[in-house]
Structures are given as structure tokens and as C-alpha cells.
Design a protein around this motif. Structure first.
Motif, mmCIF file in Angstrom:
data_model
loop_
_atom_site.group_PDB
_atom_site.id
_atom_site.type_symbol
_atom_site.label_atom_id
_atom_site.label_comp_id
_atom_site.label_asym_id
_atom_site.label_seq_id
_atom_site.Cartn_x
_atom_site.Cartn_y
_atom_site.Cartn_z
ATOM 1 N N LEU A 4 -13.066 57.676 3.699
ATOM 2 C CA LEU A 4 -13.259 56.791 4.844
ATOM 3 C C LEU A 4 -12.113 55.795 4.878
ATOM 4 N N VAL A 5 -11.423 55.711 6.023
ATOM 5 C CA VAL A 5 -10.355 54.729 6.213
ATOM 6 C C VAL A 5 -10.795 53.774 7.311
ATOM 7 N N THR A 6 -11.066 52.530 6.948
ATOM 8 C CA THR A 6 -11.390 51.532 7.959
ATOM 9 C C THR A 6 -10.095 50.900 8.459
ATOM 10 N N GLY A 7 -10.144 50.420 9.703
ATOM 11 C CA GLY A 7 -8.905 49.927 10.309
ATOM 12 C C GLY A 7 -7.906 51.041 10.517
ATOM 13 N N ALA A 8 -8.404 52.249 10.823
ATOM 14 C CA ALA A 8 -7.533 53.424 10.921
ATOM 15 C C ALA A 8 -6.568 53.346 12.089
ATOM 16 N N ALA A 9 -6.884 52.525 13.094
ATOM 17 C CA ALA A 9 -5.959 52.332 14.218
ATOM 18 C C ALA A 9 -5.019 51.156 13.977
ATOM 19 N N GLY A 10 -5.151 50.519 12.824
ATOM 20 C CA GLY A 10 -4.227 49.448 12.457
ATOM 21 C C GLY A 10 -2.965 50.003 11.829
ATOM 22 N N PHE A 11 -2.033 49.146 11.537
ATOM 23 C CA PHE A 11 -0.714 49.544 11.041
ATOM 24 C C PHE A 11 -0.816 50.303 9.716
ATOM 25 N N ILE A 12 -1.349 49.664 8.700
ATOM 26 C CA ILE A 12 -1.403 50.295 7.380
ATOM 27 C C ILE A 12 -2.434 51.419 7.364
ATOM 28 N N LEU A 82 -10.891 53.597 1.739
ATOM 29 C CA LEU A 82 -9.754 52.696 1.885
ATOM 30 C C LEU A 82 -10.134 51.688 2.961
ATOM 31 N N HIS A 83 -10.495 50.506 2.535
ATOM 32 C CA HIS A 83 -11.007 49.481 3.452
ATOM 33 C C HIS A 83 -9.843 48.580 3.889
ATOM 34 N N MET A 84 -9.204 48.989 4.982
ATOM 35 C CA MET A 84 -8.060 48.252 5.511
ATOM 36 C C MET A 84 -8.427 47.389 6.709
ATOM 37 N N ALA A 85 -9.648 47.535 7.221
ATOM 38 C CA ALA A 85 -10.062 46.769 8.388
ATOM 39 C C ALA A 85 -10.131 45.289 8.049
ATOM 40 N N GLY A 86 -9.811 44.470 9.019
ATOM 41 C CA GLY A 86 -9.880 43.029 8.825
ATOM 42 C C GLY A 86 -9.083 42.318 9.888
ATOM 43 N N GLN A 87 -9.282 41.029 9.960
ATOM 44 C CA GLN A 87 -8.563 40.209 10.927
ATOM 45 C C GLN A 87 -7.341 39.613 10.240
ATOM 46 N N PRO A 88 -6.118 39.982 10.681
ATOM 47 C CA PRO A 88 -4.912 39.424 10.070
ATOM 48 C C PRO A 88 -4.416 38.203 10.845
ATOM 49 N N GLY A 89 -3.421 37.544 10.279
ATOM 50 C CA GLY A 89 -2.729 36.491 11.009
ATOM 51 C C GLY A 89 -3.014 35.097 10.497
ATOM 52 N N VAL A 90 -2.033 34.535 9.777
ATOM 53 C CA VAL A 90 -2.186 33.183 9.233
ATOM 54 C C VAL A 90 -2.416 32.174 10.346
ATOM 55 N N VAL A 125 -11.049 50.919 -2.404
ATOM 56 C CA VAL A 125 -9.781 50.190 -2.444
ATOM 57 C C VAL A 125 -9.703 49.366 -1.166
ATOM 58 N N PHE A 126 -9.410 48.063 -1.296
ATOM 59 C CA PHE A 126 -9.377 47.241 -0.087
ATOM 60 C C PHE A 126 -8.118 46.386 -0.024
ATOM 61 N N ALA A 127 -7.813 45.976 1.209
ATOM 62 C CA ALA A 127 -6.603 45.203 1.485
ATOM 63 C C ALA A 127 -6.847 43.726 1.248
ATOM 64 N N SER A 128 -6.112 43.174 0.302
ATOM 65 C CA SER A 128 -6.022 41.730 0.166
ATOM 66 C C SER A 128 -4.630 41.322 0.653
ATOM 67 N N SER A 129 -4.135 40.201 0.201
ATOM 68 C CA SER A 129 -2.877 39.686 0.750
ATOM 69 C C SER A 129 -2.171 38.768 -0.235
ATOM 70 N N SER A 130 -0.853 38.737 -0.134
ATOM 71 C CA SER A 130 -0.077 37.777 -0.917
ATOM 72 C C SER A 130 -0.403 36.342 -0.524
ATOM 73 N N ALA A 232 -1.726 55.777 -4.888
ATOM 74 C CA ALA A 232 -1.709 55.804 -6.354
ATOM 75 C C ALA A 232 -2.913 55.042 -6.907
ATOM 76 N N ALA A 233 -3.245 53.915 -6.273
ATOM 77 C CA ALA A 233 -4.426 53.157 -6.695
ATOM 78 C C ALA A 233 -5.702 53.935 -6.414
ATOM 79 N N LEU A 234 -5.789 54.541 -5.229
ATOM 80 C CA LEU A 234 -6.984 55.307 -4.870
ATOM 81 C C LEU A 234 -7.271 56.402 -5.888
ATOM 82 N N ASP A 235 -6.215 57.038 -6.360
ATOM 83 C CA ASP A 235 -6.362 58.157 -7.288
ATOM 84 C C ASP A 235 -6.623 57.715 -8.723
ATOM 85 N N ARG A 236 -6.625 56.401 -8.963
ATOM 86 C CA ARG A 236 -6.821 55.877 -10.321
ATOM 87 C C ARG A 236 -7.887 54.782 -10.315
ATOM 88 N N PRO A 237 -9.150 55.149 -10.189
ATOM 89 C CA PRO A 237 -10.205 54.128 -10.251
ATOM 90 C C PRO A 237 -10.107 53.342 -11.560
#
Length: 327
Positions: A4-12, A82-90, A125-130, A232-237
Motif C-alpha cells: 500500500l502506497v499512501t500519497g501515491a499521487a504525490g511527488f515521492i 509506504l505511508h507517504m501521505a501527509g500535508q507538506p509545507g513549512v 515505512v513512513f515519511a518524516s522530515s529533516s 532499501a528500508a522497506l526491504d529491511r524491517p
């Protein structure tokens, strides 16, 4: 099995789904097409994916906990997310704080609550940020740097998502990995990001605004390198740590910092035009530098970024010209 890829229409998310399909995986993609930037670009990404065998798409807000659980029940073969969905933008988080709570905190809670109930679930695996590091003066940003002084609600929401994930991994043994992305750019990129804004301004002859007079440094990371690191992360829990916790955090960056003014020069060269630069003040919530320490990512995931901006920017400019029909 199926990812499952969330935010699949997003960039990443779009690039991750594409690469998973390339390697023969089945992918279920979801997105709610939030109007943070032009929906047409998201629709175009989703349409591109829907031409591929092995891909199915559902329009869904991941903060809709009941809807998310129903989707997962419909696809019992999903064993990784792969949980990439979320609201971006500082800056946007200052103007629309409730959107960030719903997408980045409520959405994270809905996701971990849904997957912890699935028998045989392998990895989230989910998207965090610097941005979680704030305006740190300790560079490069190492995983043990403090992350308790967020400069924006966006950063705070991503740090909260990390804490939620760690708590659920502790409570239920769910294997979870958080990935802190550093200034990702490339084809199909987000229109609010510097690379897209700068390329657009230069090619169209519009003003290019340099915040803080361009006296900022960023760890610009090309999308292909990010995708390689995420998979690489997804394949290595994560294996259980000394306390039995199956939770890991990694930085994914280019491990080099670039002065924004030098970044503009690379864009000018790739576009074959000079920028019409106008200096602007530092923006609320912004930070002076981002710079990833990727030693843990290299050690554990084999992550080695390979794309300097001198290679990545021309590729991005070429895509932009094709997509928007510019010479």
C-alpha cells in the motif's frame, strides 16, 4: 504480496509506486488530492500510474480511520505500507494548522491503528522530515541531535508522527521505520519547492525570490536516491533493539550542503537563461541549513546517494519543459 502506497499521487509516492511496479510488486495506491498545490499535477501522476499493470487506485483520506480499515480489509494481501501521505509545507502550516493536525497526526494514528491489527504484517515505512531538527547549529544533522525545538507546526506534526509510531511499535511489536527526508527534488516535483519554483521562474522570465538573500544552505537530494533509500528500508524491517522495540529512524539526504545561490547558478546553466533575482526576508518557520548525517542509513540500508545537483537539475529541467510544453 502487495504494498500500500499512501500519497501515491504525490511527488515521492508517485516515484515509489512506479519503482515498485518496475520490480514486479503489486501496488494499491491512495490519495485524496488535497488542494495544497495544483490538483492537475497530482491527477497527471495518478493517471500515469493507472496505465500500469499491477496498480489499483482509490481516492481516500488516510485520516478517515474507518475508510482506511475498510480498504485494508478489501486487500488482505497487503503486507507492507509506504505511508507517504501527509500535508507538506513549512509556511503553509502557519496559515492552515488544522490541516496539518488532520493529515500528519490523525492520519498517522489511523495508519498505525489499522496495520497493528493485521496478522502477518511485515513493515510500515513512513515519511518524516529533516524539519524535525529545527534550526540546529550542530551539522550535519545526526540521529542523536535534539529534535525538540520545532520551528513550524509542520515540523512539530512530523515529530509527533514519529512518537506515535514509536509508541505503537512498543505496544504492539509493529515493525516501523521513520525516514527523515532532506529537500527532495526531481521530475514530477512539488510546485511549492525551491527547485520547481526556481526552474519555473527562470524559464518563464519571472522574478525569482531568494529568501534571506539566498544565504541559506540545503541538502538537496534527487528523487532517485530517495526512492532507493526508501525501498532499501522497506526491504529491511527493523530487528528488535535491546528493549525489544522494532522501530528505526534514518536520515535520507545527499550528505552535502549546497548554498542556495549556487543552486540557482546550476539552474541558470541548465535552463540556458539568467534568473531575475529579487531578495526577500527570511520566512517564518524557515531554517538556515539542512545537512544529513547518513552514516546509519549507509551502514544499515546500504544507502549511498549518487546524484549531484549538476546531474539532477538538468534532468528536472528537461522534465519540466516536456510536461509544460516549453522550449
Amino acid at each position: 504480496m502487495t504494498v500500500l502506497v499512501t500519497g501515491a499521487a504525490g511527488f515521492i509516492g508517485f516515484h515509489l509506486a512506479s519503482t515498485l511496479l518496475d520490480r514486479g510488486e503489486r501496488v494499491v495506491g491512495v490519495d485524496n488530492f488535497i488542494h495544497f498545490y495544483e490538483p492537475a499535477l497530482k491527477r497527471a501522476r495518478a493517471a500515469e500510474l493507472q496505465t500500469r499493470d499491477g496498480f489499483v487506485f482509490h481516492e481516500l483520506d488516510v485520516a478517515d480511520a474507518a475508510g482506511l480499515e475498510a480498504l485494508l480489509e478489501r486487500y488482505p494481501e497487503i503486507d507492507r505500507v509506504l505511508h507517504m501521505a501527509g500535508q507538506p509545507g513549512v509556511r503553509h502550516s502557519i496559515e492552515k494548522p488544522w490541516e496539518f493536525q488532520r493529515s500528519n497526526i490523525d492520519g498517522q494514528l489511523a495508519m498505525v491503528e489499522a496495520v497493528r491489527k493485521r496478522p502477518g504484517f511485515k513493515h510500515l515505512v513512513f515519511a518524516s522530515s529533516s524539519s524535525v531538527y529545527g534550526d540546529s547549529k550542530d551539522v550535519p544533522f545526526a540521529l542523536d541531535n535534539p529534535a525538540d525545538r520545532p520551528r513550524s507546526l509542520y515540523a512539530a506534526s512530523k515529530r509527533a508522527a514519529e512518537h506515535i509510531a514509536a509508541a505503537y511499535s512498543h505496544l504492539y511489536g509493529t515493525p516501523i521505520t521513520a525516514l527523515r527526508f532532506f529537500t527532495v527534488y526531481g521530475p514530477w516535483g512539488r510546485p511549492d519547492m525551491a527547485s520547481f519554483l526556481f526552474i519555473d521562474a527562470v524559464l518563464r522570465g519571472n522574478k525569482l525570490f531568494l529568501f534571506n538573500g539566498g544565504a541559506l544552505k540545503r541538502d538537496f537530494t534527487y528523487i532517485d536516491d530517495i526512492v532507493a533509500g526508501v525501498l532499501a528500508a522497506l526491504d529491511r524491517p527493523p530487528a528488535p533493539d535491546s528493549e525489544g522495540l522494532r522501530y528505526a529512524v534514518y536520515n535520507l539526504g545527499n550528505h552535502r550542503t549546497v548554498d542556495v545561490r549556487d543552486f540557482v547558478k546550476v539552474i541558470e546553466k541548465a535552463c540556458g537563461r539568467k534568473a531575475l533575482i529579487e531578495e526577500a526576508p527570511m520566512q517564518p518557520g524557515d531554517v538556515h541549513v539542512t545537512y544529513a548525517d547518513i552514516s546509519a542509513s549507509t551502514r544499515d540500508l546500504g544507502y549511498v546517494p549518487r546524484t549531484p545537483i549538476e546531474q539532477g537539475i538538468p534532468l528536472t529541467v528537461a522534465w519540466y519543459k516536456r510536461h509544460y510544453g516549453l522550449n
